[in-house]
Every structure is written in C-alpha cells, then in structure tokens.
Design a protein around this motif. Structure first.
Motif, short mmCIF file in Angstrom:
data_model
loop_
_atom_site.label_atom_id
_atom_site.label_comp_id
_atom_site.label_asym_id
_atom_site.label_seq_id
_atom_site.Cartn_x
_atom_site.Cartn_y
_atom_site.Cartn_z
N TYR A 185 9.87 -13.88 47.92
CA TYR A 185 10.52 -12.59 48.20
C TYR A 185 11.92 -12.54 47.58
O TYR A 185 12.33 -11.52 47.00
CB TYR A 185 10.61 -12.38 49.71
CG TYR A 185 11.39 -11.16 50.12
CD1 TYR A 185 10.92 -9.87 49.82
CD2 TYR A 185 12.59 -11.27 50.81
CE1 TYR A 185 11.64 -8.75 50.20
CE2 TYR A 185 13.31 -10.15 51.19
CZ TYR A 185 12.83 -8.89 50.88
OH TYR A 185 13.54 -7.78 51.25
N LEU A 186 12.66 -13.64 47.65
CA LEU A 186 14.01 -13.69 47.09
C LEU A 186 14.02 -13.76 45.56
O LEU A 186 15.05 -13.55 44.93
CB LEU A 186 14.77 -14.90 47.64
CG LEU A 186 15.11 -14.88 49.13
CD1 LEU A 186 15.87 -16.15 49.50
CD2 LEU A 186 15.92 -13.65 49.50
N VAL B 235 2.10 -12.15 54.65
CA VAL B 235 2.56 -11.64 53.36
C VAL B 235 3.12 -10.23 53.54
O VAL B 235 4.17 -9.89 52.98
CB VAL B 235 1.42 -11.65 52.32
CG1 VAL B 235 1.82 -10.92 51.04
CG2 VAL B 235 1.02 -13.09 52.00
N ARG B 236 2.44 -9.41 54.32
CA ARG B 236 2.91 -8.04 54.54
C ARG B 236 4.25 -8.01 55.26
O ARG B 236 5.10 -7.17 54.98
CB ARG B 236 1.86 -7.27 55.32
CG ARG B 236 0.65 -6.89 54.48
CD ARG B 236 -0.43 -6.21 55.28
NE ARG B 236 -1.51 -5.74 54.41
CZ ARG B 236 -2.74 -5.49 54.83
NH1 ARG B 236 -3.05 -5.65 56.10
NH2 ARG B 236 -3.66 -5.08 53.98
N ARG B 237 4.46 -8.96 56.20
CA ARG B 237 5.71 -8.98 56.95
C ARG B 237 6.85 -9.61 56.15
O ARG B 237 8.00 -9.17 56.25
CB ARG B 237 5.53 -9.76 58.26
CG ARG B 237 4.69 -9.05 59.31
CD ARG B 237 4.88 -9.66 60.68
NE ARG B 237 4.40 -11.05 60.74
CZ ARG B 237 3.20 -11.39 61.18
NH1 ARG B 237 2.34 -10.47 61.56
NH2 ARG B 237 2.85 -12.66 61.23
N MET B 238 6.54 -10.62 55.37
CA MET B 238 7.59 -11.41 54.73
C MET B 238 7.95 -10.94 53.33
O MET B 238 8.95 -11.40 52.76
CB MET B 238 7.17 -12.88 54.68
CG MET B 238 7.03 -13.51 56.06
SD MET B 238 6.71 -15.27 55.99
CE MET B 238 8.26 -15.84 55.27
N ALA C 150 -6.77 -9.91 48.39
CA ALA C 150 -6.10 -8.68 48.86
C ALA C 150 -4.93 -8.34 47.96
O ALA C 150 -4.36 -9.20 47.30
CB ALA C 150 -5.62 -8.88 50.30
N GLU C 151 -4.60 -7.07 47.94
CA GLU C 151 -3.38 -6.59 47.32
C GLU C 151 -2.59 -5.86 48.40
O GLU C 151 -3.13 -4.99 49.07
CB GLU C 151 -3.67 -5.67 46.14
CG GLU C 151 -4.42 -6.36 45.00
CD GLU C 151 -4.64 -5.45 43.80
OE1 GLU C 151 -4.02 -4.37 43.77
OE2 GLU C 151 -5.40 -5.84 42.90
N THR C 152 -1.34 -6.22 48.56
CA THR C 152 -0.57 -5.62 49.65
C THR C 152 0.51 -4.69 49.09
O THR C 152 0.83 -4.73 47.91
CB THR C 152 0.11 -6.71 50.49
OG1 THR C 152 1.07 -7.41 49.68
CG2 THR C 152 -0.92 -7.69 51.03
#
Length: 318
Positions: A127-128, A151-154, A316-318
C-alpha cells in the motif's frame, strides 16, 4: 554473540529471520561462509555479522538476487528501503525464493529483492509503495475467506489483483504420540497447555487470534502467548525439545523436524497480491507466465506440501 561462536543453520535462520532452507541456499551460492563438523554444517557468528553488513551496503545494481535485512519491519525507515527501481517481493515461503530465481532468468524478468516479512506487514508496504508484490495467507473469521477481506481493508482506494499460489495445510505441532490429547482450538482454554506463538503480522498469528476471538478466549489466559518465533521450523523445533505443548504452522515445515506430530486444522490459501495498474508491465506478466509454467510447477511438486491445482489463477480484483 561472541565473535567465534558456532551456529547451526537453524540458529542462523532465527537470527536472520529466514527459512533454514534459505540458509542452505546462501551457503551453496557462496554468500555465507560455513564449515562441517563431521556431517553437521556450522557457521561462525562473525560470518553471519559480515553477511548482514554486506547486504546492508548492496547497491540496486548488485548481482545478488536475495537481500536479507533483519531490520525489515513495518514501517521501513528511509535508510532501510531499497532504491525505487528495485523489485521487491514480500513473503516467507521458499517458493518465493524459487520464483525470484526464475524471474531473474526470464527474458522479461528483473533482478529481485526479497523481504522476509509476514502477510500483514507485506500488504501494508505494498500500500505504501515500498514493495511491488506481497504474499498473504490471512484468514478472516467473520467471512471464512482468505485474503480478500484484508486486501480490501488494507489497500483502500487501490485496485489490486489477487493471484493464487498454493493451498497449504495449517495445524498444530505437538509431540509425537500427542501425550496431552490435543485435538483443536478449544484446547487453548486448558490451563495445562503452553504454546509458542508466531510474530505479530504473520498469517499464522492472525489465524490463531481470529479463532481465539470467535471462541471468546482471552490471550492473557494462554501460557506462552507472548513468546514469539519467526519461522515454522523454529516453532516445530521448540515443541520437539519440550519448550511448548502446541505450535502452529504448516504441514510441510513440520515434516522436517523429528519427534513432531501434525494435527491438521484447516486448509489455507497462499496468494500473491499486486496493484492492478502494474499487471500489464513486462515483469508482472513474466511472473504470471512463470507461475503457470510446467517447469516451475514441477519444481514445487518436488519439494512437496503444496496443492498447486489453481496456481497462477487470478482469484479476485478489488
């Protein structure tokens, strides 16, 4: 450590926070000095320190494909980060070391650096923008799903792609014969049980904490909960020598330690996470090609302990 103390490969792995197999790879490639005492491999502590100092000073154009940095914890400091042109893969499984080797040799590949941090820290650094790929085996107790909820949250506001690598059995490590009759998560309530835990941020630690939450068990009532180790092999070794009644890890690592019995609990999904904006670039396409190749699959099958039926599939793709 004294300058002349002799270390076993497992002790070296614990110091560097890597798998014991990676220690043997470093020795085989001549990157870490070693010697034999009879049939046993030993490494001087001063050589471990020299190796650590050497990897700290490596530049981005180095020919070395593996960098082990025992300081890599979340968040990275600016002094510890590789240069922005580096291609970093986060995760602890040996299959990632093999993937790095294939990626270096691929026509569209790239020199790869490895960061041996757990699933949670890997996603955070993806994420960073500190790393290009992160692996995860994070189980969400509320949905029963692996990885997608985390993954969706982070990675908020970041479109990502989750690529399946393998399924692995997670369970308890107990002494051969299971003298305390341990059967499942409910045994964590027992007062006569001592555990050895994984570090915060690892997928195994998240698995334990989620089950404790669902069962309403306070970690404060579990003997050994605060004692941590950073690899499956070190966990199994602790149980084997009587240092704990229960350790948690995957079946593959348990098979390498004598005197241990494995109690399977659930099948986990080990998956690769990348940013969607990167997937069409040559190195990422090379990774997909490698994962779906027969050669790579056969090498992993030779190691054993993996269900590779969906390897390379976009989950999956988020």
């Amino acid at each position: 450590m004294s300058d002349n103390s002799a270390l076993t490969p497992q002790e070296v792995a614990d110091i560097l926070k890597i798998a014991k197999n990676t220690v043997y790879e470093l020795i085989k490639r001549g990157e870490l000095n070693s010697y034999r005492v009879g049939r046993k491999v030993r490494v001087d502590s001063k050589d471990v320190e020299e190796y650590k100092n050497k990897t700290k000073s490596l530049k981005s154009n180095t020919q070395q494909t593996t960098i082990v940095k025992d300081q890599w914890r979340t968040p990275f400091s600016s002094e510890e980060l590789p240069k922005s042109s580096s291609f970093v893969i986060c995760g602890q499984d040996i299959m990632l070391d093999i993937l790095s080797r294939y990626l270096q040799m691929h026509p569209n590949g790239v020199q790869t650096l490895r960061s041996y941090v757990g699933s949670y820290n890997g996603l955070y650094n993806l994420y960073l923008g500190n790393v290009q790929m992160a692996t995860a085996h994070l189980w969400d107790g509320d949905t029963g799903q692996y990885n997608i909820p985390f993954v969706r949250r982070m990675l908020p506001g970041t479109s990502s792609v989750i690529i399946h690598l393998a399924c692995r059995l997670q369970g308890f490590y107990v002494l051969k014969g299971n003298p305390k009759g341990i059967t499942g998560w409910e045994d964590m309530k027992r007062k006569d049980i001592t555990i050895i835990n994984r570090e915060k941020g690892s997928g195994t630690r998240v698995l334990l904490d989620e089950h404790l939450r669902l069962l309403g068990i306070s970690s404060k009532n579990i003997k050994g909960y605060e004692r941590e180790s950073t690899s499956h092999l070190a966990i199994a070794s602790t149980v084997a020598r009587g240092g704990a009644d229960i350790g948690i890890g995957n079946e593959k690592s348990c098979m390498q330690v004598n005197g241990i019995e494995f109690i399977p609990l659930q099948t986990e999904r080990y998956e690769l996470v990348i940013k969607k904006e990167d997937i069409q670039s040559p190195p990422f396409q090379a990774v997909l090609e490698i994962l779906r190749s027969q050669e790579f699959r056969m090498e992993l099958e030779g190691i054993g302990g993996y269900d590779l039926s969906e390897i390379g599939k976009i989950i999956a793709e988020t």
